[in-house]
Design a protein around this motif. Sequence first.
Motif, PDB file in Angstrom:
ATOM      1  N   SER A   1     -15.907 -33.183  21.483  1.00 54.29           N
ATOM      2  CA  SER A   1     -16.271 -31.610  21.699  1.00 54.29           C
ATOM      3  C   SER A   1     -16.602 -31.314  23.019  1.00 54.29           C
ATOM      4  O   SER A   1     -16.174 -30.292  23.582  1.00 54.29           O
TER       5      SER A   1
ATOM      6  N   LYS B   1     -24.314 -26.304  27.404  1.00 52.33           N
ATOM      7  CA  LYS B   1     -22.939 -25.606  27.792  1.00 52.33           C
ATOM      8  C   LYS B   1     -23.169 -25.213  29.055  1.00 52.33           C
ATOM      9  O   LYS B   1     -22.811 -23.915  29.392  1.00 52.33           O
TER      10      LYS B   1
ATOM     11  N   TYR C   1     -18.359 -33.979  14.128  1.00 56.78           N
ATOM     12  CA  TYR C   1     -17.303 -34.547  13.199  1.00 56.78           C
ATOM     13  C   TYR C   1     -17.285 -35.910  13.507  1.00 56.78           C
ATOM     14  O   TYR C   1     -16.805 -36.448  14.888  1.00 56.78           O
TER      15      TYR C   1
ATOM     16  N   LEU D   1     -12.020 -33.276  17.150  1.00 60.84           N
ATOM     17  CA  LEU D   1     -12.318 -32.355  18.395  1.00 60.84           C
ATOM     18  C   LEU D   1     -13.629 -31.475  17.794  1.00 60.84           C
ATOM     19  O   LEU D   1     -13.953 -30.702  18.920  1.00 60.84           O
ATOM     20  N   GLU D   2     -13.922 -31.220  16.809  1.00 57.23           N
ATOM     21  CA  GLU D   2     -15.092 -30.464  16.481  1.00 57.23           C
ATOM     22  C   GLU D   2     -16.209 -30.911  16.379  1.00 57.23           C
ATOM     23  O   GLU D   2     -16.346 -32.312  16.320  1.00 57.23           O
ATOM     24  N   PRO D   3     -17.275 -30.245  16.558  1.00 55.63           N
ATOM     25  CA  PRO D   3     -18.490 -30.729  16.925  1.00 55.63           C
ATOM     26  C   PRO D   3     -19.200 -31.459  15.424  1.00 55.63           C
ATOM     27  O   PRO D   3     -18.845 -30.752  14.534  1.00 55.63           O
TER      28      PRO D   3
ATOM     29  N   LYS E   1     -13.669 -31.212  25.189  1.00 53.46           N
ATOM     30  CA  LYS E   1     -12.863 -29.919  24.905  1.00 53.46           C
ATOM     31  C   LYS E   1     -13.500 -28.753  25.509  1.00 53.46           C
ATOM     32  O   LYS E   1     -12.766 -28.062  26.367  1.00 53.46           O
ATOM     33  N   ASP E   2     -14.680 -28.619  25.561  1.00 51.97           N
ATOM     34  CA  ASP E   2     -15.277 -27.486  26.116  1.00 51.97           C
ATOM     35  C   ASP E   2     -15.295 -27.531  27.672  1.00 51.97           C
ATOM     36  O   ASP E   2     -14.664 -26.243  28.188  1.00 51.97           O
TER      37      ASP E   2
ATOM     38  N   LEU F   1     -20.043 -35.737  19.204  1.00 51.91           N
ATOM     39  CA  LEU F   1     -20.211 -34.595  20.035  1.00 51.91           C
ATOM     40  C   LEU F   1     -19.422 -35.074  21.278  1.00 51.91           C
ATOM     41  O   LEU F   1     -19.036 -34.244  22.236  1.00 51.91           O
TER      42      LEU F   1
ATOM     43  N   ASP G   1      -9.557 -32.365  13.720  1.00 49.63           N
ATOM     44  CA  ASP G   1     -10.871 -32.595  13.157  1.00 49.63           C
ATOM     45  C   ASP G   1     -12.024 -33.189  14.159  1.00 49.63           C
ATOM     46  O   ASP G   1     -12.859 -32.666  14.165  1.00 49.63           O
TER      47      ASP G   1
ATOM     48  N   TYR H   1     -24.709 -30.932  24.820  1.00 49.49           N
ATOM     49  CA  TYR H   1     -23.648 -29.935  24.113  1.00 49.49           C
ATOM     50  C   TYR H   1     -24.297 -28.479  24.108  1.00 49.49           C
ATOM     51  O   TYR H   1     -23.520 -27.632  23.964  1.00 49.49           O
TER      52      TYR H   1
END
Length: 453
Positions: free
Chosen positions: A409, A291, A392, A388-390, A412-413, A406, A386, A288
Motif C-alpha cells: 500500500s 503520508k 490486507y 495493494l489495499e492497506p 502504491k501511494d 502495509l 486486494d 503509512y
Amino acid sequence: MLVRFFAGSIHRQIALLAVAPVALFAILGIISENLTIKEPESVSQARSVAMRIELVVDMIRSAETADQESTILDAVRRTGIRVEEVSAAELDGPEMEVGLDDFRLEIENNLSPGVNAKLRAETESGHLQPVLVVGIDQRRALAFLPPPALPDSRITDREISDFLATMAMFVPVILLSLYGSRMIASPLQRFSQAARDLDPDKGPERPFEERGPPEIRTLAKSLNDMRSRVRGMIEARTRMLRAISHDLRTPLTRLRLRTERSTEPSLRDALLADIDALTLMIEETLVYLRKDTSKETQLRADLPSLINTACHDFADMGYSVAYHGPDRFAYPCRPHALKRAVANLIDNGTKFARHVNVELRVKPDLAISISVTDDGPGIPAEFHADVLEPFYKLDSARNDRGGFGLGLSIVKDIVESHFGTLTLENATPRGLIAEINLPSPDSIHMLANANAG
C-alpha cells in the motif's frame, strides 16, 4: 437501444427528449408535403398570364379613347407580353394544333369560361405568330404572344417558405433544449468532477459548491456534510493508530533491554525476533499514516544509483538481490520516497523467495519501468488487487513473517504520487513480478500542471 439511452448522460437525455418531438413533427411535415400532389410552376405561371390577359381585355373594353387603348397596350408590352389589336374575324379561322403540355394551351385552359379565345399559328391582320387571340367585342380582338414558360425547379417557393418556417420553429427549440439540459446537467458534472478530485486529507473543507436551484443546493450541502463526517472519522482513526503506535514504542524499548540481559541465548533470540517484528509493524504503520511522500522536494536523481543502494542494503544483510539496467540515468522524482518504494518491493520479495532481481528499463520516450522479480510462490491473480489495499494480508498464498500488510500500500501511494502505476503479475514458472511504471519527464510536468489546475 433504450438501455443505452437511459444509461447515457442526463444532458443527452433531456436534449433528446426535447428535440425528438419537434424533429418528428418536421419529418412528418416533409413526408406529407412530398406525398401531396404538387402543382408544376408552369401551371401557376399559365394561370398568372391568363389572369393578366383577362385584365388587359377588360381594360381595353373600358377604355374611352384610342390613346387610352394605346397606352394600355404599351404598358402590357413592357411586362413581357407582346400584344397587338387584330380583327375579330381571326377567331373564326382554324385553331393551331399543339401538344397537351404546350404552355399556350395551358394559358387558354386557364381563361374564364366566358372568354372567347383561340390559338392561331398566325393572323391575317397582325404580325405576331403564333398567338393566342382573345375577343374584345364583335369587331375587335387582341393577339397575345405570351412569354416562354419557366422551367419547373426541383424546389418551389412554397417549399422554401415551408422549410424556413420549420427552421424558425425548430432551431429555437433545439437551442433552448440544449441550454436547459446543460443548466440541469452542469451542476451534476461539477459534482462528479469534485468527487473524482476529492482527497480526504487535502482540499477545501466544503468542495461542492452550494449554489443553483434548491434541489442542487440541498444535494451539495449533503455531500459536503458527508465529506466532513468522513474526514472527521479518518482523522480520528489516524490519531488513534498514531497514538497507539507511539505508545507501544516505550514498552517495546524496555522489553528489548530486558531481553538483551537474558542468560538463555535461544529464548533471547526468539524474543528479540518478535520484538523486531513488532517494531517493524509500528514503523510501517507510522510511515503509512504520515503520508508525507508528497511533501518531499522533487529532484533529478540518478535512478541506477538509488536502486543499487537499496539492493546493496539487502545484500549486506545476506539476501540474494541483483540489479540489472543502465549505469546512469537522471530522472525527476522524490528520491527518498522512490527508494522506499523499491526497498519495500525488495523486502516483500526476500520474505518469500531465495533470489530477487531488480531491473530498470528506459523507454524511447524516457518513461521508465522498474520491475522487481522473485522466485517465490507468487500470488493468485484474483488477489492481485486486494494485496495493494492497506492492512490486507494473504498468509495462505505467501507465508508472511510479519507486518500489518502495509508494504505494498505504501508503494502504491508513492508510485501514484509520481503519476505512475504499480502492477503485479505472476512469473513463469513461479514467482511474482512487481512493476512500477513512471511517465516521461515531459508528461510529469503536464500531469502536475493539470493536477494543480
